[in-house]
Write an enzyme that holds these catalytic residues in place. Sequence first.
Site, PDB file in Angstrom:
ATOM      1  N   PHE A  37       0.830  -1.197   0.000  1.00 32.37           N
ATOM      2  CA  PHE A  37       0.050  -0.111  -0.080  1.00 32.37           C
ATOM      3  C   PHE A  37       0.825   1.237  -0.117  1.00 32.37           C
ATOM      4  CE2 PHE A  37      -1.414  -3.440   2.654  1.00 32.37           C
ATOM      5  CZ  PHE A  37      -2.376  -3.906   1.905  1.00 32.37           C
ATOM      6  N   CYS A  38       2.133   1.198  -0.779  1.00 32.38           N
ATOM      7  CA  CYS A  38       2.636   2.532  -0.679  1.00 32.38           C
ATOM      8  C   CYS A  38       3.376   2.695   0.726  1.00 32.38           C
ATOM      9  CB  CYS A  38       2.341   3.381  -1.612  1.00 32.38           C
ATOM     10  SG  CYS A  38       1.990   3.090  -3.189  1.00 32.38           S
TER      11      CYS A  38
END
Length: 829
Positions: A375-376
């Site tokens: 998720f970055c």
Amino acid sequence: GITYLDHAGSALFPESLLKAFTDDLRNNVYGNPHSQNISSKLTYDTIEHVRYRILQHFHTTAEDYTIIFTSGCTAALKLIAESFPWIPEGTTQPSSRFCYLTDSHTSVVGMRGITASMNVLSVPIKPKEILLAKSRLPAEEQNCTTPHLFSYPAQSNFSGTKYPLSWIQEVKSGKLCPIKIPGKWFVLLDAASYVSSSPLDLGIHQADFIPISFYKIFGFPTGLGALLVNNRIAPLLRKTYFGGGTAAAYLAGEDFYFPRKSIAERFEDGTVSFLDIIALKHGFDVLEKLTGGMEKIKQHTFALAHYTYTVLSNLKYANGAPVVRIYSDTDFSNPDVQGPIINFNVLDENGEVLGFSQVDSMASLHNIHVRTGCFCNTGACQMHLDISNEDIQRNLQAGHVCGDNIDIVDGRPTGSVRISFGYMSCFEDAQAFLNFIIATRLCKSDAEIPFQSVTNAMTKSVPDDHLSFNNSDKMSPVLQISDREHGNISSEAETTGRWQPLEPGAESMRAAVSETAVPTCRKGGKPITITKIYLYPIKSCSAFEVTEWPVGHQGLLYDRNWMVVNQNGVCMTQKQEPRLCLVNPSIDLKQKVMVIQAEGMDPISVPLEDKTGKEAVICESKVCSHRVKTYDCGERIAGWLSTFLGRPCRLIRQSSDMKSKSHQKNSKGLSSAANISLSLVNEAQYLLINVASILQLKEHISARLKEPLEIEELIRRFRANIVISAPESFEEEEWAEISIGALQFQVVGPCSRCQIICIDQQSGERNKEILQSLSAARGRKTNFGIYLMNQPLLSSFSDILSVGSQVLPVLKENIEIQPPTSTEEKCSG
């Protein structure tokens, strides 16, 4: 319908927002705001009104904050890094520091690239460390004016943890010191995740910089964000580049530039995205009308998350082992410290993690949309999954990169699964997700979950008014997937036509293979033969079965040379349009045409002759991560396909003069010079499956289905090019290379299956049980079949692949076949 559970990724826009916006555009003319005419003045005034509306939404005024429009939160963060008044190392003054919480988005961490170029040190701080940092500097050091910047997220996009907004004032006042260094601290509050479901009062929590993206709140427009800058620091910001609209005056012939007085106009280079900004007005109107405000959204989304968390955390296997491992810093009891995000991994009965890619594939079969990976937010992923810095580097060397589907390396997860709720979410969404987990992980005897008691516990811990927000039926956009009656085309053409030799185009792989493979020949046993050969002229359409077929330099001749694309030029597969399997292409080598048939449609033909020339419009398309050159096959076939599929689409073909240059893959184990040319396949030239492996899998599937599947139906679901009959099931996974007559193939790796195997290739109907049965039979893996690569020999004889030919394998020597590295799911397409 679709159960959308990625609201932290993007909100969904309501139909009423689009209608209000398009009505506005129909009724008004909006010109470039940099002009002075009437339509331009209307645009300028409307933009200023939207700025006021944004400030109002965050409970502040233009006296305290300035709105700078950007392309998104990431662009706003980059602007801060570039314009903050840093003092670099090596000057007479104490130097600046950029401190950031490790639980931060990639776009925040990426600011250190800019600060490093300015000779400013960056210091990562773990959440636990900031809690221990409450100590004031000595009095003599408090007068230092060196500016430092501390960044932290109001809400973790990984776990939904809400970090205290009180940190803002504590850091700015010196009560809380991220690191002990003389100077003046400014605070960057990354609010992108937080403001999508929670109210933010900047009248109380006066951060210096607040970057946001509006699609996180409204779903539309995308590509538009803003940076809210505290006017106290705004005059200190530096800017070097000046674009259109930012200058009060400048000279082209001399180094003279004078900026505009307004901070917003000074930093908004060029013409802002004015129509998107106007859409924001309708976004705020619709959001208020549908929900009653952000506080109600906060309570509503938290109630759903609390309920889901409570049920999910109580799911157990028969042996008492938990079904999921939840990554959270809270117990979901308070919406002030926990947002509507649940991050987890699914476990098996032995506590082993099921890869997030497999969970994502299964969720897709149930029309549930989740988010997977890290998720970055590598920092939070490392913290919760206990992944060391060395692990990250080793995973990279193993081929894993951010955003791909390599979910397990050395038996450990590389990421997780995230679900998130938004203002459009409803109780049925939570139930659909929980029912999916129960149906795929628990047998009936295990699945007696006390929903009612959990619901009662949930309603006791959350006030009644938290659950009063139930307008989801009014807000949900049309996201229905219609199940149509599927025709059944049973006609199959077999071709035995002779093939004229191809022009020799590529060097043989044999030299490269012999240098890298240590041959261990398979000894004894019954001979292995080819039982079926299939090609798929149009990607993701029906198979064309043959008894013998020429081999080209990209695989079987004409295999996946064409593909169907939507009105935007994007490749369509059975994942999006299952009815593609009812489109039946066949190749007539003598007549040099491809004949396409479908039930209820007159047959239509497409010439095999490549029309790449002056009359063909060459365009660029993408197949997985590969760029390919293609050309359109014309209006006639486009109309035929659009009529049958009931949606606008076109047929495109790979351009022959670009094949050797455009879609190539450097195969593992081959010399670097051996670039393999591919058609419109996803991963490799050929896919091989074994009938013995099919029969073993059939036993597992039959035990779970009311009506057992026929062996032919299973074979077709796996969409292979070559079907063999080997004595042992899955022995093909031990092969390093194979020879068939004069042809030699290298095994590239196993095929990791996606949800296409759940589609009946004769009817287009889905059966979710197939992929789950494969996973259960293969011990949590979804591998089935092997990928092969081959290049034709430089020979005066044509290469022909025939049914009945003997297959001679060479065994691997203690080397596990690894799946090809890709950012896409592997499937046969």
